[in-house]
Design a protein around this motif. Structure first.
Motif, short mmCIF file in Angstrom:
data_model
loop_
_atom_site.label_atom_id
_atom_site.label_comp_id
_atom_site.label_asym_id
_atom_site.label_seq_id
_atom_site.Cartn_x
_atom_site.Cartn_y
_atom_site.Cartn_z
N LYS A 45 67.07 -7.50 29.39
CA LYS A 45 65.74 -7.87 28.89
C LYS A 45 65.04 -6.60 28.42
O LYS A 45 65.02 -5.59 29.14
N THR A 46 64.48 -6.64 27.24
CA THR A 46 63.67 -5.52 26.78
C THR A 46 62.30 -5.59 27.46
O THR A 46 61.91 -6.63 27.99
N VAL A 47 61.57 -4.48 27.42
CA VAL A 47 60.24 -4.47 28.01
C VAL A 47 59.36 -5.51 27.33
O VAL A 47 58.53 -6.17 27.97
N LYS A 48 59.55 -5.69 26.02
CA LYS A 48 58.78 -6.68 25.26
C LYS A 48 59.14 -8.11 25.61
O LYS A 48 58.41 -9.04 25.29
N GLY A 49 60.32 -8.30 26.22
CA GLY A 49 60.70 -9.64 26.63
C GLY A 49 61.86 -10.24 25.87
O GLY A 49 62.28 -11.36 26.17
N GLY A 50 62.39 -9.53 24.88
CA GLY A 50 63.55 -10.02 24.15
C GLY A 50 64.83 -9.82 24.94
O GLY A 50 64.84 -9.27 26.05
N VAL A 90 62.92 -19.32 27.82
CA VAL A 90 64.03 -19.34 26.87
C VAL A 90 64.86 -18.07 26.99
O VAL A 90 66.09 -18.12 26.86
N THR A 91 64.23 -16.93 27.26
CA THR A 91 65.02 -15.71 27.40
C THR A 91 65.77 -15.67 28.72
O THR A 91 66.87 -15.12 28.79
N ASP A 92 65.21 -16.27 29.77
CA ASP A 92 65.97 -16.42 31.01
C ASP A 92 67.23 -17.24 30.76
O ASP A 92 68.32 -16.93 31.29
N GLU A 144 73.21 -17.44 29.75
CA GLU A 144 74.29 -17.87 28.86
C GLU A 144 75.15 -16.69 28.42
O GLU A 144 76.39 -16.80 28.39
N TYR A 145 74.54 -15.56 28.09
CA TYR A 145 75.33 -14.38 27.75
C TYR A 145 76.19 -13.94 28.93
O TYR A 145 77.36 -13.56 28.75
N LYS A 146 75.64 -13.99 30.13
CA LYS A 146 76.43 -13.63 31.31
C LYS A 146 77.60 -14.60 31.48
O LYS A 146 78.71 -14.19 31.84
#
Length: 343
Positions: free
Chosen positions: A45-50, A28-30, A35-37
């Motif tokens: 991407k944050t280290v945590k995955g957000g 989902v974050t991929d 989509e943002y791009k």
């Protein structure tokens, strides 16, 4: 606003179709990164995955961070039973009473995805004389894989093992009267609202007074989504999450809810007052409520030590953590409140 509402609903359906219980959120974050791009932003991407994105307008010294979360409830295999059925442990606030008879997917680490159903053990009414008397808990429910499995060894041979994720069907529907019904509107509905706001800022070439960032967090349902990644200069953190609908509260699914207090305590008085004033001055349909059993990413940011003002808004959602219901009017009122408040 019609084109932004249409885009929000389209993105909501896309996000809901991607399985993402807490801890299993890369897909989902991929999607969000792409989509943002596509919208013209530079997400990271944050280290945590957000996913963190700067909307690239406004004064960095008094920034505003909007947070929504794309992790959902779900379950994990905790044991393969002797009959090959799967015992599960919940992820987040998944309730056993709301899991029974739901279709699901078992995500193995190395051997693909299997379909299944969450059922009461010995689920046939014509066989089980204790069916009505049995309490629904994660000790009495089990996952029945849709494979010819008769024992533990057969399940293991397919690659099913302890620690595999179990993802439940969202069953998303938008009715002719505008009601939105689905699992996991908490919080993929508001995540879509944030995407809609980002699109609005880019398409309309909006110049914001204050820097606005968006953070799509991935551990909210287990309590630490907003504990990191607040950019320098941010002085306000606003969770855009589900608004509570239920007995004792005034909000409906067709309104934007502004939370004054939740189970962790009151939200920032001045920020809440500004949100209420904006909603009132714009003539929005809104409600101010106190949520009795709730915590947000904005709460967690304060717990983590960030020196910020915090707030919480969102479209009204009924039957939270179950088969949830909202309305397109609640979505629009939330979008318009963000638009009005952030200028």
């Amino acid at each position: 606003m019609d084109k932004y509402l249409e885009y929000i609903l389209e993105q909501m359906k896309m996000l809901l179709a991607i399985d993402s219980p807490s801890g299993y959120t890369q897909e989902v974050t991929d999607y969000l990164m792409e989509e943002y791009k596509r919208l013209g932003f530079l997400p990271e991407k944050t280290v945590k995955g957000g996913v963190l994105v700067d909307l690239e307008s406004g004064d960095r010294a008094n920034g505003v961070l909007l947070e929504a979360h794309v992790d959902t409830l779900g379950a994990m295999v905790s044991e393969i039973k002797s009959n090959g059925r799967l015992k599960i442990t919940p992820i987040g606030g998944m309730n056993a009473n709301n899991a029974e008879a739901e279709n699901c997917r078992i995500i193995t680490r190395f051997d693909g995805i299997y379909e299944g159903t969450c059922q009461l053990a010995n689920a046939s009414v014509h066989v089980n004389g204790e069916y009505d008397k049995t309490g629904r808990t994660f000790d009495t429910l089990e996952i029945v894989p849709d494979e010819p499995i008769a024992d533990r060894e057969a399940a293991a041979a397919l690659g099913i093992s302890t620690g595999d994720y179990v993802c439940f069907d969202p069953r998303t529907v938008i009715t002719r009267s505008g009601y939105i019904k689905s699992r996991f509107l908490d919080d993929k509905l508001s995540a879509a609202v944030l995407l809609g706001y980002a699109k609005y800022v880019k398409d309309e070439k909006i110049t914001l007074a204050n820097r606005v960032y968006q953070h799509m967090t991935v551990f909210e349902e287990v309590g630490h989504g907003g504990a990191a990644s607040v950019p320098d200069g941010v002085t306000e953190v606003i969770s855009v999450d589900m608004g509570c609908v239920g007995e004792g509260l005034s909000c409906t699914e067709r309104q934007v809810s502004i939370c004054a207090k939740d189970s962790r305590g009151p939200y920032n008085f001045d920020l809440v007052t500004s949100l209420v004033k904006t909603a009132r001055d714009m003539g929005l349909s809104y409600a101010v409520d106190v949520y009795p059993h709730y915590g947000s990413d904005a709460d967690v940011a304060l717990t983590a030590g960030y020196d910020v003002r915090h707030g919480l808004i969102g479209p009204g959602v009924y039957a939270s953590h179950g088969y949830e219901r909202s309305h397109v009017d609640g979505v629009l009122n939330t979008f318009l409140l963000l638009k009005g408040y952030l200028g």
